[in-house]
Design a protein around this motif. Sequence first.
Motif, PDB file in Angstrom:
ATOM      1  N   PHE A 113      49.480 123.328  96.185  1.00  0.00           N
ATOM      2  CA  PHE A 113      48.840 124.257  95.253  1.00  0.00           C
ATOM      3  C   PHE A 113      49.839 124.968  94.343  1.00  0.00           C
ATOM      4  O   PHE A 113      49.629 125.072  93.139  1.00  0.00           O
ATOM      5  N   ASP A 128      44.729 130.610  93.864  1.00  0.00           N
ATOM      6  CA  ASP A 128      44.118 129.605  92.999  1.00  0.00           C
ATOM      7  C   ASP A 128      44.180 130.025  91.530  1.00  0.00           C
ATOM      8  O   ASP A 128      44.579 129.246  90.658  1.00  0.00           O
ATOM      9  N   SER A 174      42.626 124.108  91.351  1.00  0.00           N
ATOM     10  CA  SER A 174      44.051 124.416  91.510  1.00  0.00           C
ATOM     11  C   SER A 174      44.961 123.245  91.166  1.00  0.00           C
ATOM     12  O   SER A 174      45.920 123.386  90.398  1.00  0.00           O
TER      13      SER A 174
END
Length: 607
Positions: A448, A199, A511
């Motif tokens: 992500f 993240d 994210s």
Amino acid sequence: MTAPEPPARFTPVYILPPSSRKLVAEEVNRVREVERLPAKRILSSPSGKQIIDFGQNLAGYVNIKLAGTKGTKIRLTHSEVVGQDGELDTNYLVPLPWLLKPKAEYDEVLLSGELCWFHPWFTIHGFRYVEIDGLDYKLELDDMQAIALSSDLSPVGTFECSDSRLNHLYRNVFWSMRSNFTDTPTDCPTRERSGWTGDIQVFSATATKYVDSQAYLRRYLRNLALEQFPDGRVPPVIPSESSDFSGGISRFFSYVSNSTGWGDASVFIPWTLYRYYGDRIVLERQYESCRRWVDHLEHEARNNRGRSRWFARDLGDLENYIIDSGFHWGEWLRPGEGITSIFWSALIPKAVVATAYFAQSSYLLSEIATILGDEQNASRYAKLSEKVRTAWRAAFVQDDGCRIGEDKQDDYVRALAFNLITADQRQAALNRLVELIEQNDNHLGTGFLSTGMLTHVLAENGRPDIAITLLLQDTQPSWLSQIERGATTIWETWEGYDKHGKALASQNHYSLGAVTGWFQEGIAGLVPIAPGYRRFRVAPLVASGLTHATATIETSFGYAKAAWHVTDGVVKLEVIVPSGTSADIYLGNGCNEQVGSGTYHFEWKHQ
């Protein structure tokens, strides 16, 4: 305690030997109250409870005025969501609530019989709504406040444009960052509250445009190096939430400590701090940690062959540069992906993703070694990176760039962002990326790892129109679809809710919000060229659908600004260059200017 003899349960005091551990001074500012929010409305649930809506998802606690009979128990239950049935939803955070019992965030108060203001100590909750159970009277809006908590980091950047939805998105990302920058970067303030490396790897550059995060991220990296395994693997969360006293890191966390994209935070974040702050010291501090990670990847590629390439064409010696073993989270949470992707990642690692990060981390490490004057290792890691890129192309690129990997959008984003393909393959890869977006009805398909690079890759490679189209898309999956559905922070998943309208996963993850870093660098066009903005570029994207945009940033040299607006078909640009720096300015009429410190104004006809 007043008896002449101590209780039998007490034992003698032992003086411990001096500890070998070294105490160090704290490096970051304290977590403190950063904002106080009033209640916006009071709802009444079908079960008769009062639900307070603060109108903003946040991390913190509630300050509430309470009165009642002595001994009465009041429960304050926190959540980000109220369900369609009108009740507070505390089940949405776990993917399988029938298997994993949800745990609500709540405080319990025993009333003293006197009027008082209550708030908890030594805790933090993630919430927008608070359910009050046990009161026998109706609360008023003035009876409560939400106290937002965050690390005390100085704001340094701003962005504003003519589209209020993009401004809303920019604020949502800020609130997700604020909610998760509480002493150490976390994924969400509700569920595990863990410092996932993946993240912060994708978000660290964006964070530098909001707040002064240099010391904050330095401390995170220092902890990462301390918890890194001797063989170079990096725990997926930092701190690893374990110690010698607790039995050490769990088997699961040890197993997933191999994952690329996550462990690469050990290399990517130091490079980010160097690029945006000119921080050479962090490169020196983290150099051995960077090397241990890349050396680990080299060892994995050379010594282990995994399931994903059992039936692939053998590449001979180039197989020694493909990572296809161990656990890798992969792209993680593309639109429509859920918990099943975890099991597939464990069963069949995504070699196309893992090897791409191996190539990029070894390249960045060669750059770091060059900066630090380690010429021998600079040469070694540069050659390693080139070998990995060659192997990656041999394994995953077909038809001169027209087909890459699994033919997902993120495969092409990484190929272009990490320079994994040759110059004559770039146009074909870009064309296929655009084709995949258009086939998806002008929607993104990234997760992500690559979402934060998507608009940048499109704009830098000649398709800013597609980047803006994605940015302004307001149906799922997109950033603005979250705005349309009332989000005040960034969701963990693109969907946020299932087809029945029930919330899915965390509603407060930063994210997927990494895109707002491109607001400054792409739309306003203010990008560092030399470390720490000693020299920067201003190349505004005067895009269809926008009539003005402004970005500012407090650099280590001072205040920098790029602001443009369109009036009567004329673009007017203002640029502020701080003392000790210079700027390369690219105007929309094809003219370029190189300027030193000062304030400048330019005009050209909008085409």
